[in-house]
Design an enzyme around this catalytic site. Structure first.
Site, PDB file in Angstrom:
ATOM      1  N   LYS A 126    -114.670  84.757 -28.559  1.00  0.00           N
ATOM      2  CA  LYS A 126    -113.946  83.732 -29.723  1.00  0.00           C
ATOM      3  C   LYS A 126    -112.587  84.602 -30.534  1.00  0.00           C
ATOM      4  CE  LYS A 126    -113.401  79.497 -30.703  1.00  0.00           C
ATOM      5  NZ  LYS A 126    -112.957  78.467 -29.471  1.00  0.00           N
ATOM      6  N   ASP A 166    -107.588  77.032 -29.385  1.00  0.00           N
ATOM      7  CA  ASP A 166    -108.150  76.413 -30.254  1.00  0.00           C
ATOM      8  C   ASP A 166    -107.304  75.829 -31.285  1.00  0.00           C
ATOM      9  OD1 ASP A 166    -111.572  76.339 -30.761  1.00  0.00           O
ATOM     10  OD2 ASP A 166    -111.159  76.759 -32.149  1.00  0.00           O
TER      11      ASP A 166
HETATM   12  P1  NDP Z   1    -105.665  71.459 -33.188  1.00  0.00           P
HETATM   13  O1  NDP Z   1    -105.232  72.287 -34.342  1.00  0.00           O
HETATM   14  O2  NDP Z   1    -105.201  70.578 -32.213  1.00  0.00           O
HETATM   15  O3  NDP Z   1    -106.580  70.146 -33.615  1.00  0.00           O
HETATM   16  C1  NDP Z   1    -107.222  70.223 -34.919  1.00  0.00           C
HETATM   17  C2  NDP Z   1    -107.321  68.746 -35.572  1.00  0.00           C
HETATM   18  O4  NDP Z   1    -108.375  68.942 -37.141  1.00  0.00           O
HETATM   19  C3  NDP Z   1    -106.122  68.780 -36.557  1.00  0.00           C
HETATM   20  O5  NDP Z   1    -105.710  67.523 -36.949  1.00  0.00           O
HETATM   21  C4  NDP Z   1    -106.196  68.819 -37.802  1.00  0.00           C
HETATM   22  O6  NDP Z   1    -105.437  68.740 -39.012  1.00  0.00           O
HETATM   23  C5  NDP Z   1    -107.766  69.251 -38.355  1.00  0.00           C
HETATM   24  N1  NDP Z   1    -108.611  69.674 -38.576  1.00  0.00           N
HETATM   25  C6  NDP Z   1    -108.527  71.390 -38.851  1.00  0.00           C
HETATM   26  N2  NDP Z   1    -109.183  71.805 -40.216  1.00  0.00           N
HETATM   27  C7  NDP Z   1    -109.011  71.042 -40.447  1.00  0.00           C
HETATM   28  C8  NDP Z   1    -110.294  70.534 -41.473  1.00  0.00           C
HETATM   29  N3  NDP Z   1    -110.695  71.938 -42.565  1.00  0.00           N
HETATM   30  N4  NDP Z   1    -110.673  69.640 -42.376  1.00  0.00           N
HETATM   31  C9  NDP Z   1    -110.128  68.521 -41.689  1.00  0.00           C
HETATM   32  N5  NDP Z   1    -109.153  68.446 -40.427  1.00  0.00           N
HETATM   33  C10 NDP Z   1    -109.170  69.490 -40.320  1.00  0.00           C
HETATM   34  O7  NDP Z   1    -107.339  71.584 -32.530  1.00  0.00           O
HETATM   35  P2  NDP Z   1    -108.023  71.268 -31.284  1.00  0.00           P
HETATM   36  O8  NDP Z   1    -107.895  69.575 -31.502  1.00  0.00           O
HETATM   37  O9  NDP Z   1    -107.605  72.232 -30.570  1.00  0.00           O
HETATM   38  O10 NDP Z   1    -109.435  71.857 -32.433  1.00  0.00           O
HETATM   39  C11 NDP Z   1    -110.219  70.187 -33.146  1.00  0.00           C
HETATM   40  C12 NDP Z   1    -111.877  70.680 -32.683  1.00  0.00           C
HETATM   41  O11 NDP Z   1    -112.364  70.953 -31.194  1.00  0.00           O
HETATM   42  C13 NDP Z   1    -112.538  71.996 -32.982  1.00  0.00           C
HETATM   43  O12 NDP Z   1    -113.604  72.327 -33.248  1.00  0.00           O
HETATM   44  C14 NDP Z   1    -112.667  73.568 -31.909  1.00  0.00           C
HETATM   45  O13 NDP Z   1    -112.909  74.338 -32.149  1.00  0.00           O
HETATM   46  C15 NDP Z   1    -112.830  72.231 -30.563  1.00  0.00           C
HETATM   47  N6  NDP Z   1    -112.827  72.908 -29.602  1.00  0.00           N
HETATM   48  C16 NDP Z   1    -111.414  72.789 -29.102  1.00  0.00           C
HETATM   49  C17 NDP Z   1    -111.712  72.765 -27.941  1.00  0.00           C
HETATM   50  C18 NDP Z   1    -109.758  73.237 -27.029  1.00  0.00           C
HETATM   51  O14 NDP Z   1    -109.903  73.118 -25.488  1.00  0.00           O
HETATM   52  N7  NDP Z   1    -108.763  73.345 -28.005  1.00  0.00           N
HETATM   53  C19 NDP Z   1    -112.813  73.112 -26.950  1.00  0.00           C
HETATM   54  C20 NDP Z   1    -113.442  72.772 -27.629  1.00  0.00           C
HETATM   55  C21 NDP Z   1    -113.993  73.336 -28.777  1.00  0.00           C
HETATM   56  P3  NDP Z   1    -104.495  69.402 -40.083  1.00  0.00           P
HETATM   57  O15 NDP Z   1    -103.429  69.840 -38.621  1.00  0.00           O
HETATM   58  O16 NDP Z   1    -104.350  69.170 -41.108  1.00  0.00           O
HETATM   59  O17 NDP Z   1    -105.239  71.118 -40.232  1.00  0.00           O
END
Ligand code: NDP
Length: 453
Positions: A126, A166
């Site tokens: 990671k 991510d």
């Molecule tokens: P994105 O950046 O596309 O979206 C993240 C979302 O979560 C946004 O809406 C963001 O809001 C919100 N968010 C992030 N940090 C915070 C926080 N501290 N508090 C509140 N809201 C938050 O990321 P992904 O959708 O790719 O990832 C989401 C989750 O899924 C993560 O935990 C990631 O590790 C996990 N994941 C992702 C994978 C992938 O293929 N993308 C694979 C496996 C797991 P804002 O824009 O306001 O920050």
């Protein structure tokens, strides 16, 4: 907690101070593994647990870049190469101001078990940076990505370490990173996954994590002769995972009623239909706006801003049957878990990594919630990344149907691994133990086969 786990955790905490998320992830796995270590003493004598928590390599580097006003900024870049026993290091890059060594080590540690569960030959890694892409211009993001890759390129490669996206790293960022890697190495290889479809990407990769989390929930329900049809679902986040979770929920006849970002959440009792979902995709992926705008556009929805003085997140306090946390780590605290259960939620499938605190997980397991932990439920993303690597190596793309079919098969197989372990170790319904032990065994055996390295 057994005495063995307590002593082990004390050592981990002393050696890795100020990394609470890493401690949390290790403790959960160590507790599950107590059963295996009792039954198979060779894992103890081979010191597998001590070896598996120590990254094979940690890279920390300076990332200097110039903003549009020619001001200099310095961020910190990281890559944790955690474990390569079953394949090249594989795992995403996260760009978010909260990124630090402990958070990336927790994610890399989880990734080792998750990748093993997929059945594909991928080790765990990671990386990322404390860079915040929010509010940055396209050119600023590009310059940052180019500077980041100017150091990272010497440490990665299609047979060494294959990063992906991510939080904060989507198709746009992967494009900039890939372009710079290709320029520096003069090689067009599958060194990153999540690439654009015209230049080596796989169909279904953007959808894979969200679709996979829904397939996993469907599989847990099918085991009880139920389906997702007609179920009301709470979804957090509004990024990649949340968007495709809702798309697949719609395909399967369920209704999603919430979405969030770090500023607040919307509740839409009527349900987020396809038209509203495409608005969200445009809002988040193109305009890069805030979820509040959803409630300005669709008057039936209610927006609630984040209130840090509250001891719970009101998103998790609505009547529903299923929850798909898809934002970030520790977004469900103990009170949230209590609220979910009180409101009738009995299926939790984690799209995000470690979104539930330890006390919340215990509550879900004790109360018999069908609880799919992240390393099982969200493994669909990295699984299709693995399929992208296969297609790149063959230089042959698969159709959408073929990739989706393989994704469904992999999610079923992860579910089966969990249920087999639960049966073998006498812990029915405990998917935490199922996923942790199921992911561990293959890696541990490979480590023993390969000697003390
Ligand atoms: P994105 O950046 O596309 O979206 C993240 C979302 O979560 C946004 O809406 C963001 O809001 C919100 N968010 C992030 N940090 C915070 C926080 N501290 N508090 C509140 N809201 C938050 O990321 P992904 O959708 O790719 O990832 C989401 C989750 O899924 C993560 O935990 C990631 O590790 C996990 N994941 C992702 C994978 C992938 O293929 N993308 C694979 C496996 C797991 P804002 O824009 O306001 O920050």
């Amino acid at each position: 907690m057994s005495q063995f786990v307590e002593e082990f955790m004390q050592k981990v905490k002393e050696k890795n101070p100020a990394q609470p998320e890493f401690h949390q992830a290790v403790e959960e796995v160590a507790e599950s593994l107590a059963l295996v270590l009792e039954r198979y003493p060779e894992y103890r004598s081979e010191k597998i647990l001590d070896r598996i928590v120590e990254p094979e390599r940690v890279l920390i580097f300076r990332v200097p870049w110039l903003d549009d006003h020619h001001e200099i900024h310095i961020n910190r870049g990281f890559r944790i190469e955690m474990n390569s026993a079953i394949g090249p290091y594989k795992g995403g890059l996260r760009f978010h101001p909260s990124v630090n060594l402990g958070i990336l080590k927790f994610l890399a540690f989880e990734q080792v078990f998750k990748n093993s569960l997929t059945t594909l030959p991928m080790g765990g890694g990671k990386g990322g940076s404390d860079f915040d892409p929010k509010g940055k211009s396209r050119n600023e993001v590009m310059r940052f990505c180019q500077s980041f890759m100017t150091e990272l390129f010497r440490h990665i490669g299609p047979d060494t370490d294959v990063p992906a996206g991510d939080i904060g790293v989507g198709g746009r960022e992967i494009g900039f990173l890939f372009g710079q890697y290709k320029r520096l190495r003069n090689e067009f290889t599958g060194v990153l996954t999540g690439k654009g479809l015209d230049w080596g990407g796989s169909l279904i990769r953007p959808e894979a994590t969200g679709y996979g989390a829904v397939y996993f929930a469907a599989e847990m329900l099918a085991h009880k002769n139920e389906s997702l049809e007609g179920k009301v679902c709470l979804v957090s986040g509004s990024g990649n995972v949340a968007q495709y979770t809702i798309e697949k929920l719609l395909d399967l006849g369920a209704k999603a009623v919430t979405l969030s970002d770090s500023s607040g959440y919307i509740y839409d009792e009527k349900g987020i239909d396809r038209n509203k979902l495409s608005y969200v995709m445009e809002l988040k992926n193109v305009k890069r706006g805030r979820i509040k705008e959803y409630a300005d556009k669709f008057k039936e929805a209610v927006y609630t801003p984040v209130d840090p003085s509250k001891d719970h997140n009101p998103l998790w306090d609505h009547k529903a049957q299923c929850a798909f946390p898809s934002a970030t780590q520790n977004e469900i605290n103990k009170k949230d878990a209590e609220n979910l259960i009180k409101n009738g939620v009995y299926v939790v499938s984690e799209g995000a990594n470690m979104p539930t605190v330890k006390e919340g997980v215990k509550l879900f397991v004790d109360k018999g919630v069908l609880y799919g932990p992240g390393k099982a439920a969200n493994a669909g993303g990295v699984a299709v990344s693995g399929l992208e690597m296969s297609q790149n190596s063959m230089r042959l793309p698969w159709t959408r149907e073929e990739v989706d079919q393989r994704l469904q098969m992999i999610m079923k197989s992860i579910h089966k691994t969990c249920t087999d372990v639960m049966e073998k170790f006498g812990t029915p319904g405990n998917y935490v133990i199922g996923a942790n032990i199921g992911g561990f065994l293959k890696v541990a055996d490979a480590m023993i086969d390969q000697g003390l390295v």
